[in-house]
Design a protein around this motif. Structure first.
Motif, PDB file in Angstrom:
ATOM      1  N   MET A  69       0.833  -1.204   0.000  1.00 45.77           N
ATOM      2  CA  MET A  69       0.000   0.000   0.000  1.00 45.77           C
ATOM      3  C   MET A  69       0.876   1.267   0.000  1.00 45.77           C
ATOM      4  O   MET A  69       1.907   1.293   0.647  1.00 45.77           O
ATOM      5  CB  MET A  69      -0.897   0.000   1.242  1.00 45.77           C
ATOM      6  CG  MET A  69      -2.245   0.625   0.947  1.00 45.77           C
ATOM      7  SD  MET A  69      -3.357   0.523   2.360  1.00 45.77           S
ATOM      8  CE  MET A  69      -2.638   1.670   3.480  1.00 45.77           C
ATOM      9  N   LYS A  70       0.414   2.290  -0.712  1.00 42.48           N
ATOM     10  CA  LYS A  70       1.215   3.515  -0.800  1.00 42.48           C
ATOM     11  C   LYS A  70       1.018   4.377   0.444  1.00 42.48           C
ATOM     12  O   LYS A  70      -0.080   4.482   0.983  1.00 42.48           O
ATOM     13  CB  LYS A  70       0.787   4.322  -2.015  1.00 42.48           C
ATOM     14  CG  LYS A  70       1.152   3.707  -3.336  1.00 42.48           C
ATOM     15  CD  LYS A  70       0.959   4.736  -4.445  1.00 42.48           C
ATOM     16  CE  LYS A  70       1.042   4.071  -5.793  1.00 42.48           C
ATOM     17  NZ  LYS A  70      -0.232   3.670  -6.334  1.00 42.48           N
ATOM     18  N   SER A  71       2.116   5.038   0.884  1.00 42.99           N
ATOM     19  CA  SER A  71       2.006   5.968   2.013  1.00 42.99           C
ATOM     20  C   SER A  71       1.413   7.285   1.502  1.00 42.99           C
ATOM     21  O   SER A  71       1.409   7.538   0.291  1.00 42.99           O
ATOM     22  CB  SER A  71       3.396   6.224   2.601  1.00 42.99           C
ATOM     23  OG  SER A  71       4.138   7.016   1.698  1.00 42.99           O
ATOM     24  N   PHE A  89       2.766  10.996  -6.820  1.00 41.27           N
ATOM     25  CA  PHE A  89       2.131  10.724  -8.125  1.00 41.27           C
ATOM     26  C   PHE A  89       1.084  11.789  -8.468  1.00 41.27           C
ATOM     27  O   PHE A  89       0.942  12.196  -9.613  1.00 41.27           O
ATOM     28  CB  PHE A  89       1.513   9.324  -8.141  1.00 41.27           C
ATOM     29  CG  PHE A  89       2.574   8.253  -8.103  1.00 41.27           C
ATOM     30  CD1 PHE A  89       3.412   8.057  -9.197  1.00 41.27           C
ATOM     31  CD2 PHE A  89       2.770   7.475  -6.978  1.00 41.27           C
ATOM     32  CE1 PHE A  89       4.414   7.092  -9.169  1.00 41.27           C
ATOM     33  CE2 PHE A  89       3.773   6.506  -6.941  1.00 41.27           C
ATOM     34  CZ  PHE A  89       4.597   6.314  -8.036  1.00 41.27           C
ATOM     35  N   GLN A 125       3.849   9.034  -0.773  1.00 42.85           N
ATOM     36  CA  GLN A 125       4.003   8.400  -2.101  1.00 42.85           C
ATOM     37  C   GLN A 125       2.814   8.745  -2.985  1.00 42.85           C
ATOM     38  O   GLN A 125       2.967   9.051  -4.167  1.00 42.85           O
ATOM     39  CB  GLN A 125       4.118   6.886  -1.962  1.00 42.85           C
ATOM     40  CG  GLN A 125       5.477   6.456  -1.445  1.00 42.85           C
ATOM     41  CD  GLN A 125       5.460   5.000  -1.026  1.00 42.85           C
ATOM     42  OE1 GLN A 125       4.424   4.454  -0.632  1.00 42.85           O
ATOM     43  NE2 GLN A 125       6.616   4.362  -1.068  1.00 42.85           N
ATOM     44  N   ARG A 126       1.615   8.719  -2.380  1.00 40.52           N
ATOM     45  CA  ARG A 126       0.412   9.047  -3.161  1.00 40.52           C
ATOM     46  C   ARG A 126       0.492  10.490  -3.663  1.00 40.52           C
ATOM     47  O   ARG A 126       0.174  10.798  -4.796  1.00 40.52           O
ATOM     48  CB  ARG A 126      -0.825   8.849  -2.276  1.00 40.52           C
ATOM     49  CG  ARG A 126      -2.086   8.700  -3.072  1.00 40.52           C
ATOM     50  CD  ARG A 126      -3.243   8.257  -2.237  1.00 40.52           C
ATOM     51  NE  ARG A 126      -3.073   6.938  -1.674  1.00 40.52           N
ATOM     52  CZ  ARG A 126      -3.392   6.598  -0.430  1.00 40.52           C
ATOM     53  NH1 ARG A 126      -3.887   7.486   0.380  1.00 40.52           N
ATOM     54  NH2 ARG A 126      -3.204   5.378   0.009  1.00 40.52           N
TER      55      ARG A 126
END
Ligand code: SF4
Ligand code: SF4
Length: 325
Positions: free
Chosen positions: A1-3, A10, A6-7
């Motif tokens: 799962m993205k932190s 993008f 990180q989200r």
């Protein structure tokens, strides 16, 4: 799962392409704690705002940047005038003590126009790509592009007129820049000419500084006129494909501006001076996804927000080295 960070990384690429920044779906527990504290301590924030009224604005980064930009452009001029061959050519394509340097957007346009990959161009482009990857992508805009400096001065005049209600700023849709990027790429492909290079104020001003003024400067004056009387920083914000190309280069750049949530009191002075305020959405109340948030790749690393921030919440940072600086 993205932190959450990180989200955001993008999402910031989409924001660069023209999407409006959204409220974060998730923030880290540490950031949440600070947001809650700030919500429950409005008096404390008000006190800080009062203190801010006495903060002396700094122009440290702006002075360094203007000096660098003027020096880089005059180096071209004097190399040509004195025939010392230190930096030959112009910003579009040059040779620095023997090394070929080719503007990334220009190289792309040439290859699209010729419809094949030109190996010699790739070598000159590789050096430039590496340089701007290390130095922050769009830092080309604020630290080198001569049109940026003219537009910055035009912006001051525009803001002066807006303050006196003599003109009104008319913002445009930021997605236009991505559309222009595609249109100029298709035009090169379809016509076999580097159409964009003929109207690029970056190239026109650079060549005028080296070889003397030409009629093309009238186009640059028309752009500046439009920016003073109609739309703030119209060319760089809504049209220039060079800015977007270097934005892509800066996605993985270690040099960026970093925001620290703890000390910020959300008065928003940074957003008022910024060419690309959408990268500063993180300073809005409740928006920071973590206690420290690096700004997105559309940031030009101009340092205006660093200069203007009265609490030092925005600072230049080198990924992985910040603890050593
Ligand atoms: S967006 Fe284009 S014109 Fe504006 S500073 Fe960047 S390269 Fe120069
Ligand atoms: S975020 Fe700061 S450094 Fe980046 S472009 Fe805006 S004012 Fe300049």
């Amino acid at each position: 799962m993205k932190s959450p960070l990180q989200r955001r990384f993008f999402e910031q690429i989409l924001v660069m392409l023209g999407r409006e920044p959204k409220k974060p779906a998730e923030v880290t527990p540490a950031a949440q704690k600070i947001h809650v504290f700030k919500r429950g301590n409005r008096d404390f924030i008000a006190e800080k705002k009062h203190a801010r009224a006495h903060a002396v604005p700094s122009h440290r980064w702006r002075t360094r940047r203007w000096a660098t930009l003027i020096f880089a452009n005059l180096l071209f001029t004097f190399s040509y005038l004195l025939d010392i061959q230190v930096l030959e050519g112009s910003l579009t394509a040059s040779r620095f003590i023997g090394f070929h340097l080719i503007d990334l957007n220009a190289a792309l346009q040439v290859m699209l126009a010729h419809k094949h990959i030109i190996v010699n161009l790739l070598i000159g482009t590789g050096t430039v790509m590496l340089l701007w990857l290390l130095l922050g992508g769009r830092s080309f805009c604020s630290w080198v592009c001569p049109y940026h400096l003219l537009a910055e001065w035009a912006e001051k005049l525009h803001l002066w007129l807006v303050k006196r209600k003599l003109v009104a700023d008319q913002p445009m849709d930021r997605r236009l820049r991505s559309v222009f990027w595609v249109v100029f790429a298709l035009l090169a492909l379809a016509t076999g000419y580097t159409v964009y290079e003929a109207i690029s104020p970056t190239g026109i001003v650079s060549r005028a500084l080296i070889y003397g003024p030409g009629l093309a400067l009238l186009w640059v004056l028309a752009l500046l006129f439009f920016e003073v009387f109609f739309t703030r920083r119209a060319w760089c914000r809504y049209a220039c494909p060079i800015g977007l190309t270097y934005g892509f280069v800066g996605i993985f750049s270690p040099l960026r501006v970093k925001y620290t949530l703890q000390d910020c009191f959300h008065e928003g002075d940074c957003r008022k001076v910024c060419l690309v305020p959408h990268v500063l959405d993180t300073v809005l109340k409740g928006r920071a996804v973590d206690t420290e948030v690096p700004l997105g790749p559309d940031c030009t690393r101009c340092g205006l927000c660093v200069d203007v921030c009265p609490t030092g919440s925005l600072k230049f940072d080198v990924k992985g080295l910040s603890k050593l600086l």
